[in-house]
Scaffold this motif. Structure first.
Motif, short mmCIF file in Angstrom:
data_model
loop_
_atom_site.label_atom_id
_atom_site.label_comp_id
_atom_site.label_asym_id
_atom_site.label_seq_id
_atom_site.Cartn_x
_atom_site.Cartn_y
_atom_site.Cartn_z
N TYR A 36 65.90 61.55 69.16
CA TYR A 36 67.25 61.00 69.38
C TYR A 36 68.32 61.92 68.80
N TYR A 37 68.05 62.52 67.64
CA TYR A 37 69.05 63.35 66.97
C TYR A 37 68.90 64.84 67.27
N SER A 38 67.90 65.22 68.04
CA SER A 38 67.62 66.64 68.26
C SER A 38 68.31 67.16 69.52
N ASP A 39 69.13 68.18 69.36
CA ASP A 39 69.76 68.80 70.53
C ASP A 39 68.86 69.85 71.16
N ARG A 40 67.59 69.88 70.71
CA ARG A 40 66.59 70.74 71.33
C ARG A 40 65.59 69.93 72.16
N LYS A 41 65.59 68.61 71.98
CA LYS A 41 64.63 67.75 72.68
C LYS A 41 65.30 66.67 73.52
N CYS A 42 66.30 66.00 72.95
CA CYS A 42 66.95 64.89 73.64
C CYS A 42 67.77 65.42 74.82
N PHE A 51 66.67 61.02 57.41
CA PHE A 51 65.39 61.71 57.52
C PHE A 51 65.14 62.20 58.94
N ALA A 52 65.52 61.39 59.94
CA ALA A 52 65.28 61.77 61.33
C ALA A 52 66.05 63.02 61.71
N GLN A 53 67.17 63.26 61.06
CA GLN A 53 67.95 64.47 61.33
C GLN A 53 67.40 65.68 60.58
N ARG A 54 66.37 65.45 59.78
CA ARG A 54 65.68 66.54 59.05
C ARG A 54 64.19 66.43 59.34
N PRO A 55 63.79 66.77 60.56
CA PRO A 55 62.42 66.51 61.01
C PRO A 55 61.34 67.19 60.17
N GLN A 56 61.63 68.38 59.65
CA GLN A 56 60.63 69.06 58.84
C GLN A 56 60.37 68.28 57.55
N PRO A 65 70.24 64.36 76.88
CA PRO A 65 71.71 64.35 76.85
C PRO A 65 72.28 65.33 75.82
N LEU A 66 71.64 65.42 74.66
CA LEU A 66 72.13 66.34 73.63
C LEU A 66 71.88 67.79 74.02
N VAL A 67 70.77 68.03 74.70
CA VAL A 67 70.50 69.39 75.18
C VAL A 67 71.58 69.82 76.16
N GLU A 68 71.94 68.92 77.08
CA GLU A 68 72.98 69.24 78.06
C GLU A 68 74.31 69.51 77.38
N ARG A 69 74.64 68.71 76.38
CA ARG A 69 75.90 68.93 75.65
C ARG A 69 75.87 70.25 74.90
N ARG A 70 74.73 70.55 74.29
CA ARG A 70 74.62 71.81 73.55
C ARG A 70 74.76 73.01 74.48
N VAL A 71 74.11 72.93 75.64
CA VAL A 71 74.19 74.04 76.60
C VAL A 71 75.62 74.23 77.08
N LYS A 72 76.31 73.13 77.38
CA LYS A 72 77.70 73.24 77.82
C LYS A 72 78.58 73.81 76.71
N ARG A 73 78.31 73.38 75.47
CA ARG A 73 79.09 73.89 74.35
C ARG A 73 78.85 75.38 74.15
N GLU A 74 77.59 75.79 74.25
CA GLU A 74 77.27 77.21 74.09
C GLU A 74 77.87 78.04 75.22
N GLN A 75 77.86 77.50 76.43
CA GLN A 75 78.47 78.22 77.56
C GLN A 75 79.98 78.35 77.38
N ARG A 76 80.60 77.29 76.87
CA ARG A 76 82.04 77.33 76.63
C ARG A 76 82.38 78.37 75.55
N ILE A 77 81.58 78.39 74.50
CA ILE A 77 81.80 79.37 73.43
C ILE A 77 81.59 80.79 73.96
N GLU A 78 80.56 80.94 74.80
CA GLU A 78 80.28 82.27 75.36
C GLU A 78 81.43 82.74 76.24
N ARG A 79 82.01 81.83 77.04
CA ARG A 79 83.15 82.21 77.88
C ARG A 79 84.35 82.61 77.03
#
Length: 308
Positions: A269-275, A27-32, A277-291
């Motif tokens: 904890y499960y949100s890569d838009r709020k947590c 449920f926590a991974q489906r906040p809505q 550490p997860l935000v940082e990982r998501r940003v790095k992943r998106e930057q890597r994909i963009e490169r």
């Protein structure tokens, strides 16, 4: 027939809540979805458990049980109202598994009224007021002092303790549907109104029942239901800032004696838009994909420029 229907609805609700708790990570991974499920359950708690079934628990129940246990205990005395017996049995079980928070956050009608009003107030932009953390943690002690006072009075007279237990507005706001003399209604209404500005004020600072439940809740079996990261508190403060009852310390630890198990921290904890550490990982992943995409586009452009 009506009593059987009420028992069936109560047991069904408790089974649904058990499912939510067991599958809380899903449920926590489906906040809505969790948002709507939790709001629906709080409405069920207010309208069915509270105003229809009149199954609001009270510190008076705790004092009565303690007196019976110390003197002449008979189970039949507690089977007079099967709704309360079933609810108390479920609360006892959840105290061992999850702690105090399950009842206070999901099954207390007065707590649900406060939470729903607080959510509505925030939706309408009403400014919230929270005490500084150092004041907030000291105010926690008030409800324990009230519990000690009521227990001391009960040793002399259980009837007298029940009279002073009117500090709980449960009888007025839930059991009697505000059909009482105006001082009781004014008191209950004031506590509800305060919750529009300070989330669950009564629960955090004045509820003797919550204090009583937190004592056996300290002996819960599992500690890992509410997940944390090493970055919680250092540097991330998102969960602490979002906790509706300020049960997360600035250092990141959850105070399970005060937690109401709303699961908001697990959503973070499960949100890569709020947590953080997860935000940082998501940003790095998106930057890597963009490169990688840029490199692919450069190669394609180079292939197009080559003479045939």
């Amino acid at each position: 027939m009506q009593r059987r229907f009420s028992i069936a609805i109560l047991v069904t609700g408790l089974l649904v809540l058990t499912g939510i708790l067991v599958f809380q990570d899903w449920f926590a991974q489906r906040p809505q979805l969790l948002y709507y499920v939790r709001r629906a359950f709080l409405l069920y708690t207010v309208f069915f458990i509270g105003w229809y079934a009149l199954a609001q628990l009270s510190v008076v129940n705790v004092l009565t049980f303690m007196h019976a246990f110390m003197r002449d205990f008979h189970w039949e005395n507690f089977l007079i109202d099967p709704m309360l017996f079933i609810l108390w049995s479920f609360v006892a079980l959840t105290l061992l598994l999850w702690g105090r928070g399950v009842y206070c956050g999901w099954l207390c009608p007065f707590g649900a009224i406060q939470e729903l009003l607080g959510q509505a107030a925030r939706r309408f932009g009403i400014r919230q007021f929270e005490f500084p953390n150092v004041v907030h943690e000291r105010l926690w002690a008030v409800k324990y002092l009230i519990l000690i006072m009521l227990f001391g009075l009960s040793l002399q007279s259980l009837i007298e303790a029940a009279r002073f237990a009117e500090i709980e507005p449960f009888k007025t706001a839930v059991t009697l549907h505000f059909q009482r003399p105006w001082p009781f209604v004014l008191y209950a209404g004031a506590l509800i109104a305060i919750s529009a500005f300070n989330r669950k004020f009564f629960c955090k600072y004045l509820c003797a029942l919550g204090a009583a439940l937190s004592i056996p809740g300290r002996f819960r079996i599992f500690e890992w239901w509410l997940r944390r990261r090493k970055e919680c508190g250092h540097p991330c403060q998102v969960c602490a800032n979002q906790c509706e009852v300020q049960a997360i310390r600035p250092t990141g630890e959850i105070n399970h004696n005060e937690c109401h198990y709303c699961l908001d921290c697990q959503v973070v904890y499960y949100s890569d838009r709020k947590c953080t550490p997860l935000v940082e990982r998501r940003v790095k992943r998106e930057q890597r994909i963009e490169r990688l995409q840029q490199q692919i586009e450069i190669r394609r452009a180079g292939n197009l420029d080559e003479p045939r």
